[in-house]
Write an enzyme that holds these catalytic residues in place. Structure first.
Site, PDB file in Angstrom:
ATOM      1  N   ASP A 207       0.847  -1.191   0.000  1.00  0.00           N
ATOM      2  CA  ASP A 207       0.000   0.000   0.000  1.00  0.00           C
ATOM      3  C   ASP A 207       0.883   1.242   0.000  1.00  0.00           C
ATOM      4  O   ASP A 207       2.115   1.155   0.027  1.00  0.00           O
ATOM      5  CB  ASP A 207      -1.005  -0.005   1.152  1.00  0.00           C
ATOM      6  CG  ASP A 207      -0.353   0.149   2.518  1.00  0.00           C
ATOM      7  OD1 ASP A 207       0.869   0.372   2.586  1.00  0.00           O
ATOM      8  OD2 ASP A 207      -1.077   0.059   3.532  1.00  0.00           O
ATOM      9  N   LEU A 208       0.238   2.400  -0.068  1.00  0.00           N
ATOM     10  CA  LEU A 208       0.945   3.659  -0.254  1.00  0.00           C
ATOM     11  C   LEU A 208       1.122   4.367   1.082  1.00  0.00           C
ATOM     12  O   LEU A 208       0.140   4.637   1.783  1.00  0.00           O
ATOM     13  CB  LEU A 208       0.172   4.553  -1.222  1.00  0.00           C
ATOM     14  CG  LEU A 208      -0.223   3.907  -2.563  1.00  0.00           C
ATOM     15  CD1 LEU A 208      -0.920   4.930  -3.454  1.00  0.00           C
ATOM     16  CD2 LEU A 208       0.974   3.303  -3.256  1.00  0.00           C
TER      17      LEU A 208
ATOM     18  N   ASP B  94      -5.999   2.206  -1.411  1.00  0.00           N
ATOM     19  CA  ASP B  94      -4.622   2.357  -1.905  1.00  0.00           C
ATOM     20  C   ASP B  94      -3.825   1.069  -1.685  1.00  0.00           C
ATOM     21  O   ASP B  94      -2.598   1.098  -1.617  1.00  0.00           O
ATOM     22  CB  ASP B  94      -3.928   3.533  -1.208  1.00  0.00           C
ATOM     23  CG  ASP B  94      -3.741   3.305   0.291  1.00  0.00           C
ATOM     24  OD1 ASP B  94      -4.606   2.630   0.883  1.00  0.00           O
ATOM     25  OD2 ASP B  94      -2.747   3.794   0.848  1.00  0.00           O
TER      26      ASP B  94
END
Length: 300
Positions: free
Chosen positions: A177-178, A220
């Protein structure tokens, strides 16, 4: 009452072709097929055998369906495709794309030259098949990124798990994920967030192999499946992908905070009871990355 001459005219007027085929695959008779948008004239087939016209693998499939219909004495309905690669000596102006048919096969109650025969009606369903493929693609695709979605991931991982359990074929999984995405999304708005998500998807598409598949898991969060890939090779690939993310996502920042990526790596193991165990372990690996300070890779 309809006489024999009228019956012949009716059979010839059928829009879909109807074949009388023997147990050995001989074309005994051909009727209909008058819708020239979809069919060529099949009268020249009479007297020939399927094996004369179609390559062995496909010819054997046709013969198997004829045998099934004769044995069951019930109507069989089968979808199949025919393309240049299936047909022997197809003219250059033959169809470039596969043509999809629905075959309805019914055993008949009489013999021809001492052989059992079936009626095989072939309907061209190519347009319907294209539409069904498109609808299936839409149901499996994330609209924002064009990557596959969670539904498709679960389907594919079920197959990968079965392959691993049965044939010991290794499959590695990334879950990532970000980092700092929420801050940028909240500060610059959802349009900026969408641009970042799309950039991540484009990097995935350009970086993964043809045999690998990337999915948007939600928000995300993303998953990449790498079939026939062991842990060591997966870690090497994860490092290359991580370097790409660092380089290409650095343009997304707010107040000195840039978007980075945390990656959890795992592999389907013999101890996993289902693909869900694998995903949970990848999620735990991702959690470990976050606890260690983000922007790195951890294998579990």
């Amino acid at each position: 009452m309809i006489n024999l001459e009228q019956m012949d005219l009716i059979l010839e007027a059928l829009p879909d072709p109807a074949f009388i085929l023997s147990h050995s695959g001989k074309y005994v008779a051909v009727f209909g097929g008058r819708d020239t948008r979809y069919y060529h004239d099949g009268t020249g087939l009479v007297g020939q055998y399927i094996s004369d016209l179609v390559k062995p693998e496909k010819a054997n499939w046709f013969l198997e369906q004829i045998a099934r219909a004769l044995e069951s004495r019930k109507l069989l309905v089968e979808e199949y495709e025919l393309s240049n690669k299936d047909v022997k000596g197809l003219a250059d102006d033959g169809p470039k794309d596969p043509i999809w048919f629905e075959g309805r096969i019914q055993a008949l109650s009489f013999l021809v030259d001492d052989e059992e025969v079936v009626l095989w009606v072939a309907s061209n369903i190519s347009e319907r098949h294209i539409l069904e493929d498109r609808l299936r693609e839409l149901s499996d695709t994330d609209q924002l990124t064009g990557l596959f979605n969670r539904r498709k991931l679960e389907h594919d991982l079920t197959l990968h798990y079965a392959s691993s359990a049965r044939y010991s074929v290794p499959t590695s999984i990334f879950m990532f994920d970000l980092d700092n995405f929420k801050k940028i999304n909240d500060t610059k708005g959802h349009h900026a967030g969408d641009e970042i998500i799309q950039a991540v998807a484009n990097i995935c598409r350009s970086a993964i192999r043809k045999t690998d598949t990337a999915y948007r898991f939600g928000g995300d969060e993303f998953v990449v499946a790498l079939p026939s890939t062991g842990r060591e090779q997966a870690m090497q690939f994860a490092k290359r992908l991580h370097d790409r993310f660092r380089k290409e996502l650095s343009r997304f920042s707010v107040e000195g905070t840039v978007v980075t990526v945390s990656i959890g790596v795992t592999i389907i193991t013999p101890e996993d009871r289902s693909y869900e165990d694998t995903l949970k372990r990848a999620d735990r690996a991702l959690y470990e990355v976050k606890s260690m300070g983000k922007d790195r890779i951890f294998s579990a």
